[in-house]
Write a protein that holds these residues in place. Structure first.
Motif, PDB file in Angstrom:
ATOM      1  N   LYS A  51       0.911  -1.237  -0.083  1.00 28.91           N
ATOM      2  CA  LYS A  51       0.043   0.029  -0.041  1.00 28.91           C
ATOM      3  C   LYS A  51       0.809   1.195  -0.314  1.00 28.91           C
ATOM      4  O   LYS A  51       0.331   2.437  -0.091  1.00 28.91           O
ATOM      5  N   ARG A  53       1.836   2.418   2.530  1.00 31.18           N
ATOM      6  CA  ARG A  53       1.303   2.975   3.790  1.00 31.18           C
ATOM      7  C   ARG A  53       2.481   3.564   4.917  1.00 31.18           C
ATOM      8  O   ARG A  53       3.525   2.603   5.158  1.00 31.18           O
ATOM      9  N   SER A 144      -7.944  -1.205   3.691  1.00 29.51           N
ATOM     10  CA  SER A 144      -8.704  -1.234   2.392  1.00 29.51           C
ATOM     11  C   SER A 144      -7.398  -1.597   1.087  1.00 29.51           C
ATOM     12  O   SER A 144      -6.394  -1.099   1.307  1.00 29.51           O
ATOM     13  N   ASN A 146      -6.033  -0.396  -1.425  1.00 29.58           N
ATOM     14  CA  ASN A 146      -5.892   0.415  -2.493  1.00 29.58           C
ATOM     15  C   ASN A 146      -4.635   1.186  -2.055  1.00 29.58           C
ATOM     16  O   ASN A 146      -4.188   0.856  -0.723  1.00 29.58           O
ATOM     17  N   SER A 152     -10.764   4.027  -2.667  1.00 27.17           N
ATOM     18  CA  SER A 152     -11.108   2.730  -2.014  1.00 27.17           C
ATOM     19  C   SER A 152     -11.738   1.746  -3.096  1.00 27.17           C
ATOM     20  O   SER A 152     -12.434   2.236  -3.868  1.00 27.17           O
ATOM     21  N   HIS A 229      -6.934  12.294   1.461  1.00 21.80           N
ATOM     22  CA  HIS A 229      -7.004  10.818   1.644  1.00 21.80           C
ATOM     23  C   HIS A 229      -7.989  10.526   0.435  1.00 21.80           C
ATOM     24  O   HIS A 229      -8.727  11.566   0.295  1.00 21.80           O
TER      25      HIS A 229
HETATM   26 MG    MG Z   1      -8.129   2.975   3.691  1.00 20.03          MG
END
Ligand code: MG
Ligand code: AMP
Length: 313
Positions: A51, A53, A144, A146, A152, A229
């Motif tokens: 991700k 992330r 999620s 994505n 998403s 986001h």
């Molecule tokens: Mg998310």
């Protein structure tokens, strides 16, 4: 023999892949998740890497039921009341994530918790996801599916496009279509961290709940509360009563019609379900701008406007 695309997996494969510490695309009632064993640092690290992330953003841990959730989290009376009400498979509005104190040394990867002493737990209301959880018989970290900051995914195709080659369990289109509502059950009360299909009014029927105001509390880092986001690549504007030349227009209700109307009858639940799918579609049309009709800011409309306001560049 039935032809099966390289990345599409069947139910039995899912458990084998998860047991081997790898990540799969998993359908849930809200959106598709990137699921992996929440007890394995390596498996969880793969989710963060896929991700892109930031490691300070914790993951939601998916479990089968309240009993399993209580192995990892300390549920006070209010958290129990919320779980008993919303984590019942027969409920349509069950998309609720509950943040509670983490039970130290109960085995969840500290990477998944981003080092916090709280844990976000959710029971998905989705037959296939619950079957996977039951066969896997352990907690699954599943944010999620994505890349960070992107829209998403509500279909297996969205996940396939974002993560080519990822094993995906195809469960069709997600019925709810936006991420779960998140509440934080603290000793001194319940805070709404992220709006969703379960609205503040729905929650208030069960427990008193305050809206979290960013910066005014010691809330843990939550991308759900980050300003930017869920953004499409195309610039987006909201509250547009009609499109301008060069716009792809997403309408709402009878007053703001469009060939892409979130809900022709003005039904906010239907609109939430279509939101990310339409944004994905609009984003592939190579237009200058995505213009969105005004959405009433009440009930589920608050969750829709929350996602839209953070998609504006
Ligand atoms: Mg998310
Ligand atoms: P996603 O799974 O991509 O919808 O993102 C998960 C959301 O849950 C993010 O907004 C996280 O910050 C939030 N979250 C996960 N764990 C916690 C926690 N312990 N406390 C507060 N928010 C959390």
């Amino acid at each position: 023999m039935v032809h099966k695309p390289a990345t599409q997996i069947i139910f039995d494969d899912a458990n084998t892949i998860l047991k081997s510490g790898k990540v799969i695309g998993l359908p849930t009632d809200t959106v598709y998740g990137l699921a992996a064993d929440a007890r394995s640092d390596l498996a969880v690290a793969e989710i963060y890497a896929l991700k892109s992330r930031p490691s300070f953003n914790p993951l939601i841990i998916h479990v089968q039921d309240l009993q399993q959730a209580q192995r990892y989290g300390e549920f006070n009376a209010e958290a129990i009341r919320l779980a008993q009400h919303f984590w019942t498979p027969s409920k349509t509005a069950s998309a609720l994530t509950i943040v509670v104190p983490y039970k130290k040394d109960s085995g969840i990867s500290s990477l998944a918790l981003a080092g916090l002493d709280t844990i976000a737990l959710r029971v998905p209301n989705h037959t296939l996801a619950l079957k996977v959880l039951s066969q896997f018989n352990g907690p699954l970290a599943a944010p999620s599916a994505n890349p960070s900051n992107c829209l998403s995914p509500t279909t297996a195709e969205h996940v396939r496009t974002a993560f080519p080659g990822l094993p995906i369990l195809d469960g069709g289109t997600c019925t709810i279509g936006i991420e779960s509502t998140i509440v934080w059950c603290k000793d001194d009360g319940v805070l709404l961290l992220r709006p969703g299909i379960v609205t503040q009014e729905d929650l208030k029927v069960i427990v008193p709940v305050q809206k979290f105001i960013p910066g005014q509390d010691d809330a843990p880092q939550a991308p759900g509360s980050l300003k930017k986001h869920y953004a499409p690549k195309t610039p987006m504007v909201i509250n547009m009563t009609k499109p301008l030349p060069g716009d792809v227009y997403i309408g709402f209700g009878p007053d703001y019609p469009s060939s892409m109307n979130l809900s022709e009858t003005g039904d906010l639940k239907e609109a939430a379900g279509n939101l990310f799918r339409y944004l994905h579609t609009a984003d592939t049309q190579n237009k200058q701008r995505i213009a969105i009709a005004p959405i009433p800011d009440s009930g589920i409309g608050q969750a829709i406007n929350d996602r839209l306001s953070r998609g504006i560049k």
